[in-house]
Write a protein that holds these residues in place. Structure first.
Motif, PDB file in Angstrom:
ATOM      1  N   GLN A  78       0.906  -1.271  -0.015  1.00 56.15           N
ATOM      2  CA  GLN A  78       0.261   0.409  -0.045  1.00 56.15           C
ATOM      3  C   GLN A  78       0.972   0.983   0.170  1.00 56.15           C
ATOM      4  N   ALA A  88      -8.842   3.137  -1.787  1.00 60.51           N
ATOM      5  CA  ALA A  88      -8.337   1.872  -1.761  1.00 60.51           C
ATOM      6  C   ALA A  88      -9.813   1.095  -1.328  1.00 60.51           C
ATOM      7  N   GLY A 147       1.100   3.890  -3.382  1.00 61.43           N
ATOM      8  CA  GLY A 147      -0.497   4.735  -3.189  1.00 61.43           C
ATOM      9  C   GLY A 147       0.063   6.313  -4.701  1.00 61.43           C
ATOM     10  N   TYR A 207      -5.152  -3.127  -6.096  1.00 63.23           N
ATOM     11  CA  TYR A 207      -4.792  -1.964  -5.499  1.00 63.23           C
ATOM     12  C   TYR A 207      -4.398  -0.367  -6.951  1.00 63.23           C
TER      13      TYR A 207
END
Length: 467
Positions: free
Chosen positions: A110, A301, A113, A397
């Motif tokens: 993550q 997300a 991102g 993602y």
């Protein structure tokens, strides 16, 4: 033992159908022969194609001893290398899988991102307005840069661009479907299709091996890029991955990772731009989320309808139509006693269009995935069992970050012309003509606050040829 019935076309006709209309080929065979059916292509084991969830469940429940996926993927070995996770079976596959999985899950995954959003914005700034263009190529450029940045952790610059150009050239050369056939894998000189591919692959290999050497020499302490984590990884015996193993896994990530994700995003745009109700609902969801605070990657997300649109896209138009295993001994699957050497194939395309599971199966309806989950035997665009794609969470993602950015900043529409259909690009099925669109307008960058994003450490590009 007898195999299920199936098409008995001349081998040349079978290859032509499979190369140029794989979806229609599967649909006609399923309609005529039922589930399962057999399929024979020259130079490959006989395929026994299943789409019934119960049979798919049997295949995905295998522990990798009876059914070998690596042997089913053998046509990809010249492209990805013998050490690629997709080529391995048994203990070798499980060892490599345990080493590769950690960078693609949880907070580590993550953390990229913001990079995904930044690179999408940078690409959008270069798109021309008012003129039809093939958006698939632009999406490939975005996803390639995301993969290169997150793998190597470097900022853009001359060497970064040079490497991206080399990978793009390699994937374009490998995209010709006929190169999958062993008959076409003959180096007849630098101007022959296979000769061009071999020379391009050698350039990328040299870059990767030198970059691995630099990373081993400089160390990985404090670095969060994927290559550093793979270099630092150790198996249960304390052994690291060898250079050849790392190279083949990096090639797999670079080539397969960015290509499949870009194609899924293109298919999503095909439906979003064709359905005003879907686009309006997505835009409203993004606006509502932004109205209550900064629209960070973590918040994107969690957007429910965006997630549903992506899953419905992968259901209706999976990038790869099937996954297979080669039987190592006689085995009963789906009530059929099948001989060793048969390729048991689960058709993603057919299984995800079963009317028994998905009413009005040919209709694009994201609400199927709102407040509902389908079993791993009914919905499996990333494969299943112990062979499910290790990059699944990362890819989902990434699709959310790119699509959300596109929807926030652009007004686009499908370009007039022929209906969009699926065409083969190597083993993937992409929108015809690269999905031609028109960018009517582009909004300025939304205001962001750096403290709301976790950014991986930027790494210096070492002197020399390595990234």
């Amino acid at each position: 033992m007898r195999l299920p019935p199936g098409p008995v076309d001349h081998p040349v006709l079978s290859v032509l159908h499979w190369m140029y209309e794989p979806q229609g080929f599967l649909e006609r065979a399923a309609k005529r022969y039922g589930d399962p059916f057999s399929m024979k292509l020259p130079g490959m084991p006989t395929f026994v194609v299943f789409s019934n969830p119960e049979a798919v469940k049997e295949v995905f429940a295998d522990d990798g001893q009876t059914m070998h996926a690596g042997k089913a993927n053998v046509s990809l070995k010249p492209f990805l290398g013998e050490h690629s996770l997709l080529m391995l079976d048994g203990a070798e596959h499980m060892r490599e899988r345990r080493l590769i999985m950690p960078p693609f899950h949880g907070e580590r995954m993550q953390a990229y991102g913001r990079t995904m959003i930044e690179l999408t914005n940078a690409s959008l700034d270069r798109w021309k307005t008012g003129t039809p263009f093939a958006v698939h190529g632009e999406l490939q450029a975005i996803t390639l840069r995301i993969i290169v940045r997150t793998i190597f952790g470097v900022d853009e610059g001359p060497r970064f661009e040079e490497f991206c150009e080399k990978v793009t050239r390699l994937t374009d050369l490998a995209s010709w479907p006929w190169l999958i056939l062993p008959l076409m894998q003959k180096d007849l000189g630098p101007l022959s299709p296979w000769g061009k591919f071999q020379r391009s692959a050698a350039e990328v290999d040299a870059e990767l091996l030198e970059t691995i050497a630099v990373r081993r020499r400089e160390g990985t302490t404090g670095r969060t890029d994927i290559l550093s984590m793979l270099v630092a990884a150790r198996d249960e015996n304390g052994a690291p991955m060898k250079d050849e193993e790392l190279r083949d896994e990096l090639v797999t990530l670079l080539v397969a990772g960015h290509e499949t994700t870009a194609t899924s995003i293109a298919w999503a745009l095909r439906w979003i731009l064709d359905r005003r109700d879907v686009k309006a609902r997505l835009t409203a969801e993004l606006a509502a989320a932004a109205a209550t605070g900064e629209l960070t990657p973590e918040r994107i997300a969690k957007l429910e309808y965006l997630d549903a649109v992506i899953r419905e896209t992968m259901r209706l138009q999976p990038v790869i139509p099937l996954v297979g295993r080669v039987l190592q001994k006689p085995t009963k699957v789906g009530g059929w006693d099948l001989p060793a050497g048969s390729a048991v194939v689960c058709s993603i395309y057919l299984a995800q269009r079963r009317a028994q599971t998905y009413p009005n199966a040919t209709r694009f309806d994201p609400d199927r995935f709102v407040h509902k989950k389908f079993s791993p035997n009914e919905f499996f665009p990333f494969g299943g069992g112990i062979r499910r794609c290790v990059g699944m969470a990362f890819a989902l993602y990434e699709m959310k970050m790119v699509l959300a950015t596109l929807l926030l900043r652009t007004e686009m529409r499908l370009a007039p012309g022929k209906p969009v259909r699926a065409v083969r690009r190597a083993i993937t099925l992409t929108p015809s003509e690269g999905l031609r669109v028109v960018l009517d307008s582009r909004r300025p960058h939304p205001v962001t606050h750096a403290e709301n994003f976790a950014t991986p450490r930027r790494l210096r590009i070492p002197e020399g040829r390595a990234l």
